[in-house]
Scaffold this active site. Structure first.
Site, PDB file in Angstrom:
ATOM      1  N   PRO A  16      -1.541   0.945  -8.359  1.00  0.00           N
ATOM      2  CG  PRO A  16       0.259   0.355  -9.744  1.00  0.00           C
ATOM      3  CD  PRO A  16      -0.898   1.310  -9.635  1.00  0.00           C
ATOM      4  CB  ALA A  18       3.821  -3.654  -2.980  1.00  0.00           C
ATOM      5  CB  CYS A 100       8.202   0.191  -7.321  1.00  0.00           C
ATOM      6  SG  CYS A 100       8.374  -0.291  -5.580  1.00  0.00           S
ATOM      7  CG  ASN A 203       0.314   8.199  -9.079  1.00  0.00           C
ATOM      8  OD1 ASN A 203       1.330   7.542  -8.873  1.00  0.00           O
ATOM      9  ND2 ASN A 203      -0.673   8.225  -8.205  1.00  0.00           N
ATOM     10  N   GLY A 204       0.132  11.230  -7.881  1.00  0.00           N
ATOM     11  CA  GLY A 204       0.961  11.847  -6.856  1.00  0.00           C
ATOM     12  C   GLY A 204       0.261  12.973  -6.125  1.00  0.00           C
ATOM     13  CG  ASP A 205       1.688  14.770  -3.198  1.00  0.00           C
ATOM     14  OD1 ASP A 205       1.864  13.652  -2.669  1.00  0.00           O
ATOM     15  OD2 ASP A 205       2.550  15.669  -3.196  1.00  0.00           O
ATOM     16  N   GLY A 227      -3.506   6.848  -5.076  1.00  0.00           N
ATOM     17  CA  GLY A 227      -2.819   5.802  -4.342  1.00  0.00           C
ATOM     18  C   GLY A 227      -3.097   5.866  -2.859  1.00  0.00           C
TER      19      GLY A 227
END
Length: 324
Positions: A16, A18, A100, A203-205, A227
């Site tokens: 997700p 925004a 977030c 999640n991340g990189d 993401g």
């Protein structure tokens, strides 16, 4: 991969974001291989539910199931009401935003700021699970490793959330303090995975198929969530799925396919947002798609000066046909 009553086709998910993962983008990510995609966060404030922004985010017309909606807020009862509101509008999975890092969210003690108050965080989780369970709607949670490098409490929150009924946990390998700076670390994600029985998503990189493989191996996670690497590159999902399945690198899409995907993306984007808003909000997507192309930066600056969706579409068509 099983999530509640839903069998997900693979373990490569869209995160997700925004202002990014709206319905047209989620549909495109799923079409291009994402096994699961979570919506932009929807506020728990009732006074904003009738706003155009929220109504768009709660519109899932034509989206492939399961439909997952992320909710954000700081009050347990309001979050429970928000879960019910979104279920009534088609949500099949509810995700709690505890990740977030944006200041406008954290300044109101929502998002990753909730990790500073574990008691409140658990109250919210329990209330949302209680609201969703009678309707057989799974609840998931997305969080960070902690508030700061000296306060990494993802493991304790993960255990409490699992005990309260959360059915999947996603961990971004950064603290709130980091924002998106520096590098994600995966040791905390591995610790979360070791501490719980429910599926854990890393999640991340994660920007390449090879990185996805390495993160899965390092963390023991059940899935990866992509993401920022999917911005302007939604085909990254099929590339990762193909690599994880076969060990082979999938050929990059031809320029003609990228053009077709972008044009289709824009048409659905305009349909959702209308002429004026659609024109402005499409600019970032177009900029991401052409990044790395010869002349891409000059085209982005030219495209940002256009004042109609029709002109924007024509400019994209001309750029990919070499007429710019």
């Amino acid at each position: 991969m099983q999530l509640g009553q839903y069998l997900l086709p693979n373990n490569v998910f869209a995160a997700p974001m925004a202002g990014v993962t709206d319905r047209p983008f989620r549909k495109l990510c799923k079409r291009l291989g994402a096994g699961y995609a979570v919506s932009e966060m929807v506020t728990s404030r009732k006074d904003l539910w009738n706003s155009l922004k929220t109504s768009r985010r709660a519109d899932h017309t034509g989206e492939v199931a399961p439909i997952s909606v992320q909710i954000a807020g700081t009050d347990a009862q309001m979050m429970a009401d928000a879960a019910r509101y979104n279920i009534d509008r088609g949500a099949q999975i509810i995700d709690i935003n505890m990740g977030c890092p944006a200041k406008k969210v954290c300044n109101k003690w929502a998002g990753s700021a909730l990790m500073q108050d574990e008691t409140l965080a658990l109250e919210i989780v329990s209330a949302v699970v209680s609201a969703c369970s009678p309707q057989n709607v799974p609840v998931t949670l997305k969080m960070r490793t902690g508030w700061s490098v000296d306060n990494k409490n993802a493991v304790s929150i993960a255990r409490a959330a699992e005990s309260a009924g959360v059915q999947m946990l996603t961990v971004h390998g950064r603290t709130r303090e980091q924002g998106y700076k520096g590098f994600a670390e995966y040791e905390t994600i591995a610790a979360v995975k070791a501490a719980v029985r429910v599926p854990v998503v890393a999640n991340g990189d994660i920007t390449t198929p090879q990185k996805a493989r390495d993160v899965l191996a390092a963390t023991g996670a059940d899935a990866v969530m992509i993401g920022r690497a999917a911005q302007g590159r939604p085909w990254i999902f099929r590339e990762i799925v193909h690599f994880l399945t076969t060990g082979e690198t999938l050929a990059a899409p031809a320029q003609s396919e990228i053009k077709t995907l972008l044009m289709e993306h824009l048409l659905e984007h305009y349909e959702l947002y209308g002429e004026q808003t659609g024109l402005y909000t499409a600019r970032k997507h177009i900029g991401w798609y052409v990044q790395g192309f010869t002349g891409g930066e000059a085209f982005r600056q030219h495209m940002n000066r256009l004042e109609s969706c029709e002109a924007q579409l024509q400019a994209v068509n001309d750029f990919f046909d070499g007429d710019t």
